[in-house]
Design an enzyme around this catalytic site. Structure first.
Site, short mmCIF file in Angstrom:
data_model
loop_
_atom_site.label_atom_id
_atom_site.label_comp_id
_atom_site.label_asym_id
_atom_site.label_seq_id
_atom_site.Cartn_x
_atom_site.Cartn_y
_atom_site.Cartn_z
N ASP A 148 -7.48 6.38 2.71
CA ASP A 148 -8.11 5.79 3.80
C ASP A 148 -7.34 6.60 5.26
O ASP A 148 -5.67 7.36 4.98
CB ASP A 148 -7.50 4.69 4.26
CG ASP A 148 -7.92 4.15 2.27
OD1 ASP A 148 -9.56 4.31 2.19
OD2 ASP A 148 -7.59 3.24 2.06
N ASP A 151 -1.74 0.58 11.24
CA ASP A 151 -1.62 1.17 10.41
C ASP A 151 0.14 1.14 10.09
O ASP A 151 0.71 0.37 9.88
CB ASP A 151 -2.67 1.55 9.05
CG ASP A 151 -3.59 0.66 9.05
OD1 ASP A 151 -3.99 0.23 8.76
OD2 ASP A 151 -4.91 2.02 9.10
N GLU A 176 0.39 -1.61 1.62
CA GLU A 176 -0.43 -0.60 1.41
C GLU A 176 -0.60 0.82 1.85
O GLU A 176 -1.03 1.87 1.83
CB GLU A 176 -1.91 -0.85 1.80
CG GLU A 176 -3.23 -0.08 1.97
CD GLU A 176 -4.26 -0.77 2.57
OE1 GLU A 176 -4.14 -1.64 2.90
OE2 GLU A 176 -5.68 -0.46 2.38
N GLU A 177 0.27 0.48 2.55
CA GLU A 177 0.56 2.04 3.36
C GLU A 177 1.20 3.03 2.61
O GLU A 177 1.96 3.57 3.31
CB GLU A 177 0.54 2.13 4.93
CG GLU A 177 0.22 0.93 5.51
CD GLU A 177 -1.30 1.69 5.91
OE1 GLU A 177 -1.42 2.76 5.23
OE2 GLU A 177 -2.13 0.52 6.14
N ASP A 207 -0.18 -5.57 3.20
CA ASP A 207 -0.90 -5.26 3.36
C ASP A 207 -0.93 -5.11 5.01
O ASP A 207 -1.12 -6.36 5.70
CB ASP A 207 -2.81 -5.67 3.41
CG ASP A 207 -3.54 -4.39 3.54
OD1 ASP A 207 -3.48 -3.61 4.69
OD2 ASP A 207 -5.07 -5.20 3.09
N LEU A 240 -2.07 -4.98 7.69
CA LEU A 240 -2.89 -4.35 8.37
C LEU A 240 -4.25 -4.20 8.02
O LEU A 240 -5.08 -3.42 8.19
CB LEU A 240 -2.77 -3.19 9.97
CG LEU A 240 -3.41 -4.12 11.39
CD1 LEU A 240 -2.83 -4.96 11.86
CD2 LEU A 240 -4.46 -2.54 11.82
N ASP A 241 -4.65 -5.36 7.59
CA ASP A 241 -6.27 -5.45 6.59
C ASP A 241 -6.87 -5.81 7.72
O ASP A 241 -7.98 -5.28 8.95
CB ASP A 241 -6.06 -6.65 6.40
CG ASP A 241 -7.89 -7.47 5.11
OD1 ASP A 241 -7.59 -6.28 4.23
OD2 ASP A 241 -8.13 -7.93 5.71
N GLU A 269 -3.75 -7.59 -2.05
CA GLU A 269 -4.89 -8.37 -1.15
C GLU A 269 -5.76 -9.40 -2.24
O GLU A 269 -6.04 -10.46 -2.05
CB GLU A 269 -6.45 -7.11 -1.44
CG GLU A 269 -5.62 -6.17 0.08
CD GLU A 269 -6.72 -5.31 0.54
OE1 GLU A 269 -6.76 -4.02 1.71
OE2 GLU A 269 -7.76 -4.85 -0.67
#
Ligand code: FDP
Length: 337
Positions: A65, A71, A94-95, A116, A118-119, A283
């Site tokens: 992504d 993010d 996530e990052e 996460d 910044l979902d 998540e």
């Protein structure tokens, strides 16, 4: 007499006391660290272009992504808040491609945190809801640098889970395993104040959320369920349904906690090889814990999300069907038949 209301930190301290935990203050401190990160993010999200935080970067995360500016900033704020105070021993984000251990010399705490930061970040540039999701696990005792294996715990082992929704107001919604409580950020005093005690998801609903543009990839069970919803009163479900899609899981789950509904990101022909779209550790599992603690249900279509055994990949994906209990059961009956 004017009252401030119950702040998030006084609520957590009180909850720990009621549970009879011999509170060392570490868990409270950890949740406080997370809260500080979320306040920092809320401030920048709220400023938007004035803070020069909109738009994309040139980098991609391990899932391919494209990372938004915000993010990376949100990720840095989580790390900064968690790595300095001796409450956390390691993080998965996530990052970040890999598990993050703490720099040498920093005190290690008793907890692992996955997040996460910044979902729904594709909503960032259009001034729509985004959020942060987090999950807290126990760290292995006496291990300086936890590994991916230490994070590979089923959701049933989470000790806390929460999200912070950055919407018209910022809200922290939290469970430590005894119900779900919601706190609204009062920007004047910089504190999250208890506004939504003991949140409960209505068992029945006639509202669903799914990205319908994926319809041709869905399995027959989901195809049939959504077709029956669209049929309304004339179909087998016998009632008219409404559809909503915020495109940020935090927004969907918050709506469901407030007024019921179901959210689906199911397994489909496009994501089958990777196991789904959403990520299990930061998540699926935290949202499943929140939803179950609020009286809802959270399933993959083939079993409870929180009982999925992680495979050691911090970015493992999982199919998601969660929300109002009776409606989730209805969807599962389509899978069974
Ligand atoms: P995003 O990729 O924008 O971060 O986390 C994944 C997620 O958002 C969820 O928050 C959201 O529900 C979903 O993906 C949106 O998926 P679509 O791109 O299919 O709309």
């Amino acid at each position: 007499m004017q009252k401030l209301g119950t702040t998030l930190s006084s609520f957590i301290i009180d909850e720990q006391r009621k549970l009879g935990n011999k509170a060392s203050g570490e868990f409270t401190g950890l949740l406080n660290d997370i809260t500080i990160a979320c306040k920092g993010i809320a401030n920048l999200v709220n400023m938007g272009d004035l803070a020069d935080v909109l738009g994309a970067t040139e980098s991609e995360n391990s899932m391919g992504d494209v990372q938004k500016k915000m993010d990376l900033i949100a990720n840095d704020l989580f790390i900064d808040a968690l790595e300095n105070n001796g409450h956390c021993a390691g993080m998965a984000s996530e990052e970040l491609d890999e598990i993050l251990t703490l720099p040498d010399g920093k005190p290690r705490g008793s907890y692992l945190v996955t997040f996460d930061p910044l979902d729904g970040s594709s909503n960032m540039d259009i001034n729509m809801d985004v959020g942060a999701i987090f999950s807290v696990l126990k760290a292995p005792k006496g291990k300086e640098n936890p590994t991916a294996e230490d994070f590979a715990k089923p959701g049933t082992e989470q000790v806390a889970a929460g999200y912070c929704l950055y919407g018209p107001s910022s809200m922290m919604v939290l469970t430590t395993g005894s119900g779900v409580n919601g706190f609204t950020l009062c920007t004047s005093i910089g504190e999250f104040i208890l506004t939504h005690p003991d949140m409960k998801i209505p068992e029945d609903t006639s509202e669903y959320a799914i990205n319908s543009s994926n319809q041709r990839f869905w399995e027959p069970a989901v195809q049939e369920y959504i077709a029956d919803c669209i049929q309304g009163e004339e179909g087998k479900l016998g009632k008219r349904y409404n559809m909503r899609w915020v495109a940020a899981m935090v927004g969907e789950i918050h709506r469901i906690l407030c007024r019921g509904g179901v959210f689906l990101y199911p397994i489909d022909e496009r994501n089958r090889d990777v196991g789904g779209k959403l990520r299990l550790l930061y998540e699926g599992n935290p949202m499943a814990m929140i939803v179950e603690q609020a009286g809802g249900a959270a399933d993959t279509g083939y079993g409870r999300i929180m009982e999925v055994q992680p495979n050691g990949d911090p970015h493992q994906r999982v199919p998601v069907i969660m929300g109002s209990k009776n409606e989730v059961e209805k969807i599962l009956s389509y899978h069974k038949s």
